[in-house]
Write an enzyme that holds these catalytic residues in place. Structure first.
Site, PDB file in Angstrom:
ATOM      1  CE  LYS A  83       5.290  -3.425  17.860  1.00  0.00           C
ATOM      2  NZ  LYS A  83       6.370  -3.305  16.874  1.00  0.00           N
ATOM      3  CD  GLU A 117       3.288   0.958  11.250  1.00  0.00           C
ATOM      4  OE1 GLU A 117       3.039   1.448  12.354  1.00  0.00           O
ATOM      5  OE2 GLU A 117       4.133   0.043  11.093  1.00  0.00           O
ATOM      6  N   PRO A 152       0.797  -1.228   0.000  1.00  0.00           N
ATOM      7  CG  PRO A 152      -0.166  -1.135   2.114  1.00  0.00           C
ATOM      8  CD  PRO A 152       0.531  -2.069   1.187  1.00  0.00           C
TER       9      PRO A 152
END
Length: 706
Positions: free
Chosen positions: A262, A246, A228
């Protein structure tokens, strides 16, 4: 100076990866591909400025008037949703030192710029609908240049993209290796049990040889994995190939969002509906994964709370399980609204480095990381992205290959909490790296894969990591040169080592005429015997000289009493001017001998280490963890000693027939742990001194051109 956001649609149909191939030979190209700025791609090259301070995130460069970046959000007719341009690149993990208390980092074998952002006054934009745009921040002096640039880029993208060769070798864990990573996790667990921290993100580095086009390697990997937040950034001789999933920070207007990852489980084999559901359920039901996630969400809420309006912070709970290459992750979202007085600089300063790659409490976790990790982080676990008139968007720089010269590396690790199991943490770290390495057509060395299955599960060293302060690189580099008969000994070798260190550290080159200055200083040494200390400042290459008479010659140096001390990664291959780390040992009358997390003996505090066992000499390899001593190098080069260059541990050091330390000024000293050295050690030290003095005499005038 008036700055206008302008955008023009281009009549091209290239893919984002092919567009990067067209820009690859330009100066400092970049490409952000995936979910950036609503989806599509943003590419650029040929920046007009480089960032020198973090507060520039909010400003235009001087070439565009130096005003506030946000002030031109609506400038110009037809600006629409265009970015126009802005700051693009990376903020290295070490940028944390610019915003808060930050410990000195472990050795950095191939340093990259900490502020790796440059300002581009034009970009190529592929929108979510597949249309290409040329977007620019236009000023009167640059209008015609940008018009020609637009036509040039449109012409390039209309042609077939060039393909360039590239190759990446097999990846292997950098010393102290997988065994050292297990030991670091064990030490982190000790800090958790002692109440020092709740969680720390402990990482290791996998390295490989690299040749050819980094842009082609990135395009190949990004096309295969479609992450992404794919990002390619080149800056001089350094490049990043990021396949990050992230989001670190996204600011649009006054609204800000972060999406920490996480919690991880492995995805095994070809995915099936049943296997995917089982992996997802295993993750969402894991108390360890959820504990990791909750702690980091709380940390990010706290970070954003420092700059957001009171009561505006919200978090999505429970976290969402998302599939990624090779693994499932737990992902949460935290949102807030910035106070009116807060800019991007303040937002980043409040949140950096990202909490998901540090731990909790953050500052204490950063201290533990610096103490336990054997190699300093570069861009890895920092941030990659942009700050433009439209807003700011940064990814967390994980799943990121870094390259400088012919070496490439990738960091991997995970969050350590109270119920972490060290060998399982090693396996998780390699699980994250494996599909990324495979996307480059490479693999992880079989010895590292085997270690993850359990072979690395024994304690590497009986020592706990000490609280030895690492030397501060900003205080410069040191060389200590003996003076005999008013001549500097091995001057060329010392200056050569200093020049190599400055080059590796990307510092300013040595000022000219240094060799002549040293010789002149040597002629002024009383009685012609002593030493000269050179202290080189890394920022400008200037060198200060200190003359110390009567430091060499005379009776044999005193024996050394060794004190073993664990120092992950050692001091690296450079000799630092900051010698404060030696003060406690000097006060105690001992000489530290550094051990790494894999149990390997590295070097003494100010000397190289040799042992004699079964009549044969052994000395550790200069593998980036030790200073390659000038005397050590001369003794090896002479070819008169029967020497094996190989790692050895504390057990072998204790059992050796003799232990000797070598350095430039003292030449050789007998040494031992916990008692007097053996007579064999004293005899060997005497022999070493005779050899070293003989070589120094025969080669005293060598290197006059250095």
């Amino acid at each position: 100076m008036e700055v206008r956001v302008e955008r023009v649609r281009l009549r091209v149909a290239a893919s984002a990866h092919d567009a990067l191939r067209h820009l690859a030979e330009d100066r400092d190209p970049f490409a952000l591909i995936g979910d950036w700025a609503g989806g599509g791609a943003i590419l650029g090259s040929e920046p007009i400025a480089r960032m020198t301070s973090l507060d520039e995130l909010d400003r235009l460069p001087d070439a565009l008037g130096g005003g506030r970046l946000a002030s031109i959000t609506r400038a110009g007719s037809g600006s629409g949703s265009g970015l126009g341009g802005g700051w693009f690149g990376w903020l290295g993990y070490g940028a944390g030192a610019l915003v808060d208390r930050f410990p000195v980092q472990p050795p950095r074998p191939k340093p990259l710029d900490t502020l790796g952002m440059s300002f581009y006054d034009h970009v190529l934009r592929l929108d979510a609908d597949g249309a290409w745009w040329f977007e620019a921040l236009v000023t009167a002096p640059r209008r015609e240049v940008l018009r020609r640039r637009r036509h040039e880029l449109e012409s390039r993208l209309s042609k077939a993209a060039p393909r360039r060769p590239w190759h990446v070798g097999e990846f292997a864990a950098r010393a102290p290796g997988t065994r050292g990573h297990v030991a670091a996790v064990e030490a982190a667990l000790e800090s958790i049990r002692a109440g020092e921290i709740f969680q720390a993100n402990i990482c290791m580095r996998l390295e490989a040889d690299a040749r050819g086009s980094s842009a082609e390697a990135f395009a190949t990997a990004a096309e295969r994995l479609e992450p992404p937040r794919a990002a390619f950034v080149a800056r001089g001789e350094a490049t990043l190939l990021s396949l990050s999933p992230e989001l670190f920070l996204r600011r649009t207007g006054r609204d800000v969002e972060t999406a920490p990852i996480k919690g991880t489980v492995r995805r095994d084999g070809p995915p099936t509906l049943a296997s995917e559901i089982a992996a997802r359920d295993s993750l969402t039901g894991s108390s360890k994964a959820n504990a990791e996630n909750v702690m980091i969400v709380d940390l990010m809420r706290n970070d954003l709370g420092r700059v957001c309006e009171t009561g505006s912070i919200s978090a999505e709970l429970p976290p969402v399980a998302e599939p990624h290459p090779g693994v499932w992750h737990l992902v949460s979202r935290v949102r807030g609204r910035l106070r009116p007085d807060v800019g991007d600089h303040e937002l980043v300063a409040a949140s950096f480095p990202p909490g998901s790659v540090t731990g909790a409490p953050k500052l204490q976790a950063i201290e533990v990381i610096a103490r336990l990790e054997p190699v300093g982080r570069e861009a890895y676990t920092g941030a990659i992205g942009f700050a433009t008139p439209r807003g700011l968007e940064l990814s967390v720089a994980i799943r990121t290959f870094e390259r400088r010269g012919d070496r490439t590396w990738i960091g991997c690790g995970g969050g350590i909490v109270a119920d972490s199991e060290p060998v399982a943490e090693l396996a998780e770290a390699l699980d994250k790296a494996r599909p990324l390495v495979a996307a480059l057509g490479s693999r992880i060395a079989s010895r590292d894969e085997t270690a993850a299955s359990g072979a690395a599960g024994r304690r590497a060293s009986p020592l706990r990591p000490g609280r030895v302060p690492r030397p501060d690189p900003d205080l410069g580099l040191l060389e200590t040169i003996s003076v005999e008969s008013s001549e500097p000994v091995r001057l060329g070798q010392h200056l050569g080592r200093l020049e190599r260190s400055l080059r590796e550290l990307r510092a300013a080159p040595l000022a000219g005429g240094l060799a002549d200055r040293v010789r002149a200083a040597a002629r002024e040494v009383p009685d012609g015997r002593g030493r000269i200390r050179l202290i080189a400042r890394p920022h400008d290459g200037d060198v200060a000289l200190e003359v110390h008479p009567h430091a060499s010659g005379g009776p044999a140096p005193a024996d050394a009493i060794l004190e073993p001390c664990l120092l992950p990664g050692g001091l690296g291959p450079h000799k630092w001017a900051d010698r404060r780390f030696l003060e406690p040992f000097v006060a105690a009358g001992t000489e530290p001998v550094w051990l790494d997390l894999d149990g390997a003996v590295l070097e003494a505090g100010s000397a190289n280490v040799w042992i004699l066992e079964r009549g044969r000499l052994v000395t550790p390899p200069a593998d980036g963890r030790i200073l390659p001593g000038v005397t050590r190098g001369s003794l090896l080069a002479a070819g008169e000693l029967d020497v094996r260059i190989e790692p050895f541990d504390l057990r072998r050091l204790r059992a050796a027939e003799a232990v000797v330390l070598t350095s430039a000024v003292r030449l050789a000293r007998a040494a031992a742990i916990g008692g007097p050295p053996t007579e064999a050690a004293r005899e060997l030290a005497t022999h070493f001194r005779a050899l070293a003095r003989g070589q120094a005499t025969s080669g005293r005038h060598a290197g006059r051109s250095s």
